[in-house]
Design an enzyme around this catalytic site. Structure first.
Site, PDB file in Angstrom:
ATOM      1  CD  GLN A 144      -3.135   2.558   6.874  1.00  0.00           C
ATOM      2  OE1 GLN A 144      -3.727   2.917   7.887  1.00  0.00           O
ATOM      3  NE2 GLN A 144      -3.783   2.356   5.742  1.00  0.00           N
ATOM      4  CG  ASN A 191      -2.314  11.630   2.627  1.00  0.00           C
ATOM      5  OD1 ASN A 191      -1.796  10.736   1.953  1.00  0.00           O
ATOM      6  ND2 ASN A 191      -1.953  11.846   3.880  1.00  0.00           N
ATOM      7  CE  LYS A 192      -5.139   5.677   4.538  1.00  0.00           C
ATOM      8  NZ  LYS A 192      -6.111   4.786   3.851  1.00  0.00           N
ATOM      9  NE  ARG A 249      -6.127   1.103  -1.773  1.00  0.00           N
ATOM     10  CZ  ARG A 249      -5.495   1.574  -0.706  1.00  0.00           C
ATOM     11  NH1 ARG A 249      -4.251   1.213  -0.446  1.00  0.00           N
ATOM     12  NH2 ARG A 249      -6.101   2.409   0.103  1.00  0.00           N
ATOM     13  CG  ASP A 281      -3.210   8.107  -1.463  1.00  0.00           C
ATOM     14  OD1 ASP A 281      -2.875   8.492  -0.329  1.00  0.00           O
ATOM     15  OD2 ASP A 281      -3.040   6.936  -1.851  1.00  0.00           O
ATOM     16  NE  ARG A 334       0.218   1.508   3.391  1.00  0.00           N
ATOM     17  CZ  ARG A 334       1.145   2.409   3.589  1.00  0.00           C
ATOM     18  NH1 ARG A 334       2.426   2.051   3.659  1.00  0.00           N
ATOM     19  NH2 ARG A 334       0.857   3.679   3.744  1.00  0.00           N
ATOM     20  N   GLY A 335       0.252   2.412  -0.081  1.00  0.00           N
ATOM     21  CA  GLY A 335       1.025   3.650  -0.272  1.00  0.00           C
ATOM     22  C   GLY A 335       1.076   3.883  -1.773  1.00  0.00           C
ATOM     23  CB  ALA A 336       0.107   6.822  -3.828  1.00  0.00           C
TER      24      ALA A 336
HETATM   25  O1  MRU Z   1      -4.498   3.222   2.263  1.00  0.00           O
HETATM   26  P1  MRU Z   1      -3.020   3.441   2.175  1.00  0.00           P
HETATM   27  O2  MRU Z   1      -2.268   2.860   3.321  1.00  0.00           O
HETATM   28  O3  MRU Z   1      -2.476   3.004   0.836  1.00  0.00           O
HETATM   29  O4  MRU Z   1      -2.863   5.025   2.249  1.00  0.00           O
HETATM   30  C1  MRU Z   1      -1.590   5.584   2.111  1.00  0.00           C
HETATM   31  C2  MRU Z   1      -1.550   7.051   2.252  1.00  0.00           C
HETATM   32  O5  MRU Z   1      -2.537   7.716   2.420  1.00  0.00           O
HETATM   33  C3  MRU Z   1      -0.200   7.689   2.056  1.00  0.00           C
HETATM   34  O6  MRU Z   1      -0.111   8.864   2.814  1.00  0.00           O
HETATM   35  C4  MRU Z   1      -0.019   8.062   0.579  1.00  0.00           C
HETATM   36  O7  MRU Z   1      -0.288   6.969  -0.247  1.00  0.00           O
HETATM   37  C5  MRU Z   1       1.349   8.563   0.299  1.00  0.00           C
HETATM   38  S1  MRU Z   1       2.570   7.292   0.349  1.00  0.00           S
HETATM   39  C6  MRU Z   1       4.072   7.961  -0.066  1.00  0.00           C
END
Ligand code: MRU
Length: 354
Positions: A204, A255-256, A90, A245, A44-46
């Site tokens: 996370q 973002n999250k 996603r 994201d 996970r993470g963009a």
């Molecule tokens: O749902 P996730 O864990 O994929 O969400 C991740 C985030 O919101 C991060 O802040 C974002 O992807 C940036 S990662 C460099």
């Protein structure tokens, strides 16, 4: 711990759902296994999702070709269908869509040059490895620009920061975006401490950010999400720094979930709020944040914590995985190509035309 590795036509991903208690790796030899890993947030993470999806396309191309597809048009049509199915997993994280588009562009270029499916598959592997390697270099540049911007703003003192979710090594190919900046400040002996929000519902911040910073000896203090405003006020937080994201053409940033609330608290308290993200996180086809699709996830993620029920099993739930921070709340967006101060339609447009 290595987030992603490509070895012998296999994508090895660290299963982040098991952290911090277990270090387990998933070996993905088919694109379906990669899609599954992305969908359950094992990866996970963009940026990391984008890299994983690029390798999924390589695995898909190899599979189609092994199935005897000699005709390039049929090969491409099947690959396009698979890319669409990967993209749907996603919807908010635009790096996923960006990486898939980049892979499909490589397919088009190779097929226009008259290459066979076997040759296209080889070219796709090269392209995926390039996306992966590029991300390492991008993180390095973001961390350099970011450390400089934060030190400049704060008057070159040791900084206390607050972050949300995980925009670190576990979300990218190497050091991370927001946490890349944190690491750079720590290396320069300019970091006092980072407060990490636990980041409900999937934690996370607690499971990943706190773990990866602690492992690197970086001073980190874990807090629950509802403590953030009070911590900003009472612990002299110099800046908030988060990842992204998807960023619209006016600088509005998805973002999250929880990031928007943090930005409001930061504005109220006069704490500068930074976003660190590669330029591939910009989606300038969207003018404003309202256009960004927000992923909604399984309701049990809210009713339970790590599989343990904390609410009635059929209670109504709303579970958006992301929110959008308006550009007015953002002090600057830090990218690998430089810093966009006071992001707004004009400053973002200018950044991309220079
Ligand atoms: O749902 P996730 O864990 O994929 O969400 C991740 C985030 O919101 C991060 O802040 C974002 O992807 C940036 S990662 C460099």
């Amino acid at each position: 711990m290595k987030t992603l590795r490509w070895e012998n036509k296999t994508l090895i991903v660290l299963d982040q759902t098991k952290l911090p208690s277990e270090e387990v790796y998933r070996r993905c030899t088919s694109w379906r296994e990669v899609r599954e890993a992305i969908s359950v947030l094992a990866v996970r993470g963009a940026p990391a999702i984008g890299i994983a999806a690029a390798y999924a396309v390589v695995l898909a191309a190899a599979e189609i070709q092994a199935g005897g597809s000699e005709k390039t048009t049929a090969f491409i049509a099947e690959l396009e269908e698979i890319a669409a199915s990967l993209a749907a997993v996603r919807p908010t994280a635009v790096n996923l869509h960006w990486a898939l588009r980049r892979m499909m562009k490589a397919v088009e270029a190779e097929s226009a040059a008259g290459r066979t499916p076997a040759q296209i598959t080889t070219a796709l592997e090269r392209e995926a490895v390039r996306i992966h390697k590029d991300d390492i270099a991008i993180n390095g540049r973001i961390s350099k620009f970011g450390a400089e911007a934060l030190l400049e703003e704060a008057g070159r003192k040791r900084l206390t920061l607050l972050t949300h979710c995980n925009a670190g090594a576990l979300a990218t190919a190497e050091i991370g975006t927001a946490l890349g900046v944190v690491r750079a400040l720590h290396e320069q002996n300019c970091l006092e401490r980072v407060y990490a929000d636990e980041t409900r519902p999937l934690l996370q911040g607690a499971r990943l950010t706190a773990t990866e910073l602690y492992a690197d000896g970086i001073p980190v203090t874990l807090i629950t999400d509802n403590m953030a405003a009070w911590v900003m006020k009472t612990k002299k937080v110099d800046a908030v720094i988060v990842g992204a994201d998807r960023i619209a053409a006016n600088g509005d940033t998805a973002n999250k979930i929880g990031t928007y609330g943090l930005s409001i608290a930061a504005k109220e308290l006069g704490v500068p709020f930074y976003v660190a993200a590669p330029t591939s996180t910009f989606d300038v086809s969207m003018q404003r944040g309202e256009e960004i699709p927000i992923e909604e996830r399984n309701h049990d993620e809210v009713r339970q914590i790590q599989g343990v029920p904390v609410a009635l099993k059929d209670i109504a739930v709303f579970n958006p995985a992301f929110d959008v921070t308006p550009h007015e709340n953002i002090r600057a967006i830090i990218t690998e190509r430089g810093v966009i101060e006071a992001p707004a339609p004009e400053s973002v447009a200018k950044f991309f035309t220079v």
